[in-house]
Write a protein that holds these residues in place. Sequence first.
Motif, PDB file in Angstrom:
ATOM      1  N   ILE A   1       0.835  -1.204   0.000  1.00 37.97           N
ATOM      2  CA  ILE A   1       0.000   0.000   0.000  1.00 37.97           C
ATOM      3  C   ILE A   1       0.871   1.256   0.000  1.00 37.97           C
ATOM      4  CG2 ILE A   1      -1.534   1.360   1.497  1.00 37.97           C
ATOM      5  CD1 ILE A   1      -3.111  -1.201   2.025  1.00 37.97           C
TER       6      ILE A   1
ATOM      7  N   HIS B   1       1.204   4.508  -2.552  1.00 39.75           N
ATOM      8  CA  HIS B   1       1.126   5.918  -2.141  1.00 39.75           C
ATOM      9  C   HIS B   1       2.265   6.720  -2.767  1.00 39.75           C
ATOM     10  CE1 HIS B   1      -1.305   4.895   1.772  1.00 39.75           C
ATOM     11  NE2 HIS B   1      -2.003   4.718   0.662  1.00 39.75           N
TER      12      HIS B   1
ATOM     13  N   HIS C   1      -6.917   1.044  -5.919  1.00 38.62           N
ATOM     14  CA  HIS C   1      -6.230   1.008  -4.619  1.00 38.62           C
ATOM     15  C   HIS C   1      -7.218   1.183  -3.462  1.00 38.62           C
ATOM     16  CE1 HIS C   1      -2.780   2.245  -1.903  1.00 38.62           C
ATOM     17  NE2 HIS C   1      -3.781   2.827  -1.275  1.00 38.62           N
TER      18      HIS C   1
ATOM     19  N   GLU D   1      -8.694  -1.538  -0.760  1.00 37.61           N
ATOM     20  CA  GLU D   1      -8.475  -1.314   0.686  1.00 37.61           C
ATOM     21  C   GLU D   1      -9.779  -1.502   1.453  1.00 37.61           C
ATOM     22  OE1 GLU D   1      -4.825   1.949   0.928  1.00 37.61           O
ATOM     23  OE2 GLU D   1      -6.885   2.682   0.959  1.00 37.61           O
TER      24      GLU D   1
ATOM     25  N   HIS E   1      -4.997  12.298   2.804  1.00 36.54           N
ATOM     26  CA  HIS E   1      -5.444  10.935   3.089  1.00 36.54           C
ATOM     27  C   HIS E   1      -4.263   9.987   3.308  1.00 36.54           C
ATOM     28  CE1 HIS E   1      -7.502   7.175   3.199  1.00 36.54           C
ATOM     29  NE2 HIS E   1      -6.892   6.754   2.097  1.00 36.54           N
TER      30      HIS E   1
ATOM     31  N   GLU F   1      -3.905   7.874   6.649  1.00 37.58           N
ATOM     32  CA  GLU F   1      -3.997   6.406   6.568  1.00 37.58           C
ATOM     33  C   GLU F   1      -2.713   5.746   7.083  1.00 37.58           C
ATOM     34  OE1 GLU F   1      -6.206   4.105   3.364  1.00 37.58           O
ATOM     35  OE2 GLU F   1      -4.164   4.159   2.608  1.00 37.58           O
TER      36      GLU F   1
HETATM   37 FE   LIG Z   1      -3.980   3.784   0.697  1.00 44.75          FE
END
Ligand SMILES: [Fe+2]
Length: 182
Positions: A19, A23, A54, A58, A120, A124
């Motif tokens: 992840i 990003h 993505h 998630e 975000h 996250e």
């Molecule tokens: Fe993410």
Amino acid sequence: MSSGIDLGRPTSGDVIDLISDDHRRFEQLLSQMRLGTVDRDAVRKAFAAVLVAHGEAEEEIVYPVLRRAASDVDAHDIEHGREEHAEGNDALLVLLELKATDSQAFADAVEELSNVVAHHIAEEELSILEPSRTEVSTRTRWDLGAKWARRRNALIDEGCGSVENVRRVVAAAQQEGLLQEA
Ligand SMILES: [Fe+2]
Ligand SMILES: [Fe+2]
């Protein structure tokens, strides 16, 4: 999907690493759109595919498990993450609806999208991913990594970043009350 832009095709690994790799990819593609160093329309399409896939993967695969497995990740964190995905998709839709890529409107839309996505990513990583690194077993993180990657890649293959699909996703988020009225 268009024109040689690397969307990545992860297959296995710790979900937190996979992840966060994505990003970094978001940041790179946004920077390319800001600087205009590449074909902005091609990057816009690539970014749309990877952002939508993505986030959807998630929400489907990762968030429910981390919520159960990590005591520092609560329902509020997850709901907030979903709201931020909706905001990101909404800002993305504004960008996708524009015709010209050399206009002030394009610059404004890229700036807004950059801000929403950066916010975000920070939240996250700090409130969902980082607590999970210590609280969720390596085995679970790798299991989630493979499942998340499979879903992400399948959504890209299905064309999830098309303007038609992003309109649909944003409309559904609106109906669910995930987007604040401006
Ligand atoms: Fe993410
Ligand atoms: Fe996210």
